[in-house]
Scaffold this active site. Structure first.
Site, PDB file in Angstrom:
ATOM      1  N   SER A 181      -4.775  -0.688   2.214  1.00 47.15           N
ATOM      2  CA  SER A 181      -4.693  -1.467   0.734  1.00 47.15           C
ATOM      3  C   SER A 181      -5.436  -2.716   0.895  1.00 47.15           C
ATOM      4  CB  SER A 181      -3.198  -1.631   0.391  1.00 47.15           C
ATOM      5  OG  SER A 181      -2.969  -2.135  -0.876  1.00 47.15           O
ATOM      6  N   ASP A 213      -2.661   7.739  -7.171  1.00 47.33           N
ATOM      7  CA  ASP A 213      -2.430   6.305  -6.916  1.00 47.33           C
ATOM      8  C   ASP A 213      -2.853   5.463  -8.306  1.00 47.33           C
ATOM      9  OD1 ASP A 213      -2.531   3.671  -5.763  1.00 47.33           O
ATOM     10  OD2 ASP A 213      -3.560   4.577  -3.925  1.00 47.33           O
ATOM     11  N   HIS A 265       0.081   5.495  -3.657  1.00 45.04           N
ATOM     12  CA  HIS A 265      -0.322   4.283  -2.794  1.00 45.04           C
ATOM     13  C   HIS A 265       0.341   4.523  -1.373  1.00 45.04           C
ATOM     14  CE1 HIS A 265      -3.034   0.909  -2.740  1.00 45.04           C
ATOM     15  NE2 HIS A 265      -1.796   0.266  -2.107  1.00 45.04           N
TER      16      HIS A 265
END
Length: 212
Positions: free
Chosen positions: A107, A157, A188
C-alpha cells in the site's frame, strides 16, 4: 544519517553474498510489521525495514497525502529522495550489495517504492508491490530496463483500484521495466495467495514478460 529512520536490520542467514529485502510498511505500520513476510518470501535474505517518517493522525506513513487517494506530489518527491539516500547509507553501513536490493512494499510502502524507482532508478534491482497506486508521473521516464517488478493487486480493491494498477504498470513498462501483474479476486488486504505468488516470483524468476 543511518539513524534518520527508525529501522530494523536482520543480517542474511548465509555467508555468501545474499540479496536484501527493503520492507516498506503500509499506513499505520512500523519497522516490525513486514519482518515475518520478508522471512517468508526469502529466508536467506537480509531484511532492512525502515519506519515511515510522516505522522498522519498518529499513523506512520512514508509521505503526506492531501486527502484519501490524493497525494502531496512534492512531498512524495522529497520523501522518495530522502529514503533513497538513506538506503544508500544503510547499504554502506550494513555492507549490503546495492545491486541486489528488492523493495517489498504494501500500500503506502508500495507507493514510495514506485516513487523511488521513477526518481532514483539506481537504488532498486527489483520490487514487489502489494496493492500499489500511482504515486506520481515523472517529467522524464527513467531507464528501468534492468528492473523486475511484480505488482500484486486485487480485482475488488476500492483503494488501489484495478484501473490505477493498470496505469502504474503502463508507466513502468514505458520505462522498460519487466512488469508482471498478479491478480486475485479480493480487496486491499493481503492473502496467502499473494504471498505464495510473490515467493515464487522472487525465488524462481520467470522469463522476462512481454510488454503489452
Amino acid at each position: 544519517m543511518i539513524d534518520t529512520f527508525h529501522h530494523q536490520f536482520i543480517p542474511p542467514s548465509v555467508i555468501s553474498p545474499s540479496h536484501c529485502l527493503l520492507l516498506l510498511h503500509g499506513t499505520g505500520g512500523n519497522e516490525n510489521d513486514l519482518l515475518n513476510l520478508g522471512q517468508t518470501l526469502d529466508s536467506t535474505a537480509a531484511l532492512l525495514s525502515p519506519r515511515g517518517r510522516v505522522n498522519e493522525n498518529g499513523l506512520n506513513r512514508f509521505f503526506r497525502r492531501l486527502s484519501p487517494g490524493v497525494f502531496d506530489v512534492e512531498d512524495v518527491k522529497a520523501r522518495a529522495n530522502e529514503l533513497a539516500d538513506w538506503v544508500d547509507e544503510a547499504a554502506r553501513t550494513y555492507e549490503i550489495d546495492r545491486s541486489r536490493i528488492t523493495a517489498v512494499g504494501y500500500s503506502n510502502g508500495a507507493n514510495i517504492a514506485s516513487a523511488m524507482m521513477m526518481l532514483r532508478p539506481e537504488v532498486l534491482s527489483s520490487a514487489i508491490l502489494f496493492r500499489p497506486m500511482v504515486p506520481l508521473v515523472p517529467d522524464h521516464l527513467p531507464d528501468l530496463s534492468l528492473v523486475r517488478v511484480l505488482v500484486s493487486a486485487g480485482r475488488q480493491d476500492t483503494i488501489a483500484t484495478p484501473d490505477g494498477v493498470e496505469n502504474l504498470a503502463r508507466i513502468l513498462r514505458r520505462s522498460e521495466a519487466d512488469v508482471r501483474i498478479q491478480w486475485s479476486a479480493t480487496g486491499h488486504p493481503l492473502t496467502q495467495a499473494d504471498i505464495r505468488a510473490a515467493h515464487d516470483w522472487l525465488i524462481h524468476p520467470p522469463a522476462r514478460a512481454a510488454h503489452e
